[in-house]
Design a protein around this motif. Structure first.
Motif, PDB file in Angstrom:
ATOM      1  N   UNK A   1       0.834  -1.204   0.000  1.00 54.71           N
ATOM      2  CA  UNK A   1       0.000   0.000   0.000  1.00 54.71           C
ATOM      3  C   UNK A   1       0.868   1.254   0.000  1.00 54.71           C
ATOM      4  N   UNK A   2       1.945   1.227   0.758  1.00 60.74           N
ATOM      5  CA  UNK A   2       2.868   2.357   0.749  1.00 60.74           C
ATOM      6  C   UNK A   2       3.519   2.561  -0.605  1.00 60.74           C
ATOM      7  N   UNK A   3       3.731   1.466  -1.328  1.00 63.52           N
ATOM      8  CA  UNK A   3       4.337   1.578  -2.660  1.00 63.52           C
ATOM      9  C   UNK A   3       3.443   2.344  -3.620  1.00 63.52           C
ATOM     10  N   UNK A   4       2.138   2.072  -3.582  1.00 63.97           N
ATOM     11  CA  UNK A   4       1.238   2.786  -4.485  1.00 63.97           C
ATOM     12  C   UNK A   4       1.102   4.244  -4.083  1.00 63.97           C
ATOM     13  N   UNK A   5       1.228   4.535  -2.780  1.00 61.66           N
ATOM     14  CA  UNK A   5       1.217   5.934  -2.351  1.00 61.66           C
ATOM     15  C   UNK A   5       2.507   6.646  -2.764  1.00 61.66           C
ATOM     16  N   UNK A   6       3.615   5.930  -2.777  1.00 64.72           N
ATOM     17  CA  UNK A   6       4.853   6.492  -3.309  1.00 64.72           C
ATOM     18  C   UNK A   6       4.700   6.857  -4.781  1.00 64.72           C
ATOM     19  N   UNK A   7       4.093   5.941  -5.541  1.00 67.65           N
ATOM     20  CA  UNK A   7       3.884   6.197  -6.968  1.00 67.65           C
ATOM     21  C   UNK A   7       2.973   7.397  -7.178  1.00 67.65           C
ATOM     22  N   UNK A   8       1.945   7.516  -6.367  1.00 67.76           N
ATOM     23  CA  UNK A   8       1.038   8.665  -6.461  1.00 67.76           C
ATOM     24  C   UNK A   8       1.789   9.968  -6.209  1.00 67.76           C
ATOM     25  N   UNK A   9       2.631   9.981  -5.167  1.00 64.14           N
ATOM     26  CA  UNK A   9       3.401  11.192  -4.855  1.00 64.14           C
ATOM     27  C   UNK A   9       4.392  11.527  -5.967  1.00 64.14           C
ATOM     28  N   UNK A  10       4.982  10.514  -6.565  1.00 63.37           N
ATOM     29  CA  UNK A  10       5.953  10.754  -7.643  1.00 63.37           C
ATOM     30  C   UNK A  10       5.274  11.355  -8.871  1.00 63.37           C
ATOM     31  N   UNK A  11       4.071  10.868  -9.170  1.00 67.64           N
ATOM     32  CA  UNK A  11       3.350  11.414 -10.325  1.00 67.64           C
ATOM     33  C   UNK A  11       2.909  12.856 -10.081  1.00 67.64           C
ATOM     34  N   UNK A  12       2.662  13.220  -8.817  1.00 63.87           N
ATOM     35  CA  UNK A  12       2.293  14.596  -8.510  1.00 63.87           C
ATOM     36  C   UNK A  12       3.509  15.520  -8.470  1.00 63.87           C
ATOM     37  N   UNK A  13       4.590  15.051  -7.862  1.00 67.29           N
ATOM     38  CA  UNK A  13       5.770  15.893  -7.692  1.00 67.29           C
ATOM     39  C   UNK A  13       6.505  16.122  -8.998  1.00 67.29           C
ATOM     40  N   UNK A  14       6.358  15.199  -9.927  1.00 64.59           N
ATOM     41  CA  UNK A  14       7.073  15.327 -11.200  1.00 64.59           C
ATOM     42  C   UNK A  14       6.604  16.547 -11.995  1.00 64.59           C
ATOM     43  N   UNK A  15       5.406  17.031 -11.671  1.00 61.64           N
ATOM     44  CA  UNK A  15       4.878  18.192 -12.390  1.00 61.64           C
ATOM     45  C   UNK A  15       5.704  19.439 -12.110  1.00 61.64           C
TER      46      UNK A  15
END
Length: 339
Positions: free
Chosen positions: A100-114
């Motif tokens: 579950x933490x892994x998918x939250x990491x991916x979510x944060x990466x997709x937001x921060x990359x902007x």
């Protein structure tokens, strides 16, 4: 004066020995009891003189009445909540926390990359500031449009199915963003990434349904740490990737955690609460037995109770309008304001 003799035995039950010929009488015609040298009465019981009938009645009333179990209540039953609480937090929940933490990491990466993408595209494509801002806005617009859609998928087909579709959808369009030939294509693909990211919060729903009540609140809050880890991780990657390989490789690397989570979903079982709500008691029981085996804990004794289908009344399914009932209206507004 002739006294009545009561003999107390084990279990607070007594036997009235008045009129019994086994007790010897003294010279005055009264009954007496033989005593041991230590001053106690002989025999297995204790003999004493009862002064009134009310004392005996009070003693009898103090004995608790234990009814015989009926056939209806003889069978032990347990619910999903009871089983999850009894199994507790263990190895299964630890693995689930990491996924579950892994998918939250991916979510944060997709937001921060902007925030990293804007300056790079300004240099490569000469994008004005409003177009850079539009790339950010389109992602949040996709999240807003997709939240209800993913919620319907989760309630109808299951949390596990929703997470498989959501992670695969977001990974594909995140990876395709790296091959965007121009700004229009990048805008469309990032909007679709936002559409997929809108289903990520369902992972918390699935995660919470496997947690015992004693640790549920703490564990759900601790998962937010992975968001911070993902934010720092994408920045660290950008420091090494952007000067040498460029922003296209950064898009590809940022999508990899979702691919890992996609394969992890095939290990992940469906929520037993969802199975019970769908009337699939056998599948819910298998999931609970699997969790108990992973945690090396015993299952509750008895039969898994299907509280949703024990009665003849139809099961009421939730609707969006239920969020605005008088009981939930304030809670709904506060949660929307916080998010």
């Amino acid at each position: 004066m002739l006294g009545r003799i009561v003999k107390f035995r084990r279990g607070d039950k007594y036997e009235d020995l008045e009129g019994s010929d086994d007790v010897p009488q003294d010279a005055g015609g009264g009954r007496s009891s033989e005593t041991t040298p230590s001053g106690g009465h002989s025999g297995s019981g204790v003999l004493f003189h009862r002064k009134t009938d009310s004392a005996a009645q009070a003693a009898a009333a103090s004995v608790p009445f234990v009814p015989e179990p009926s056939k209806e209540t003889a069978e032990d039953t347990f619910t999903v909540d009871h089983a999850v609480d009894m199994i507790g937090f263990g190895w299964f929940q630890l693995k689930l926390s990491l996924f579950t933490g892994l998918v939250w990491m991916a979510d944060a990466m997709e937001m921060m990359i902007l925030s990293i993408l804007g300056p790079a595209l300004h240099c490569d494509w000469n994008l004005p500031p409003w177009q850079q801002a539009l790339l950010t806005s389109v992602v949040f617009g996709g999240m807003m449009l997709s939240s209800g859609f993913w919620g319907k998928i989760s309630d109808k087909y299951g949390r596990r199915v929703e997470m498989i579709l959501c992670s695969l959808f977001t990974f594909c369009y995140g990876l395709l963003s790296a091959f965007s030939p121009n700004f229009i294509w990048l805008l469309i693909l990032r909007g679709l990434v936002g559409f997929g990211v809108g289903g990520v919060p369902q992972s918390i729903t699935l995660y919470a349904e496997f947690l015992p009540s004693a640790t549920r609140g703490k564990c759900v809050v601790m998962i937010e740490l992975f968001w911070a880890v993902g934010t720092c991780f994408i920045v660290l990657i950008a420091i090494f990737v952007m000067p040498t390989l460029g922003w296209r490789y950064l898009f590809g690397i940022a999508s990899l955690p979702l691919l890992i989570f996609f394969f992890a979903c095939f290990w992940l079982p469906e929520s037993p609460r969802f199975d019970i709500a769908r009337g699939q008691t056998d599948r819910a029981l298998e999931t609970l037995q699997r969790i108990a085996a992973d945690n090396n804990k015993a299952m509750p004794l008895g039969r898994l109770l299907d509280i949703h289908h024990e009665s003849d009344e139809p099961v009421a399914r939730g609707q969006i309008r239920d969020l605005f009932t008088p009981e939930l209206r304030l809670t709904t507004g506060l949660l929307w304001f916080i998010w």
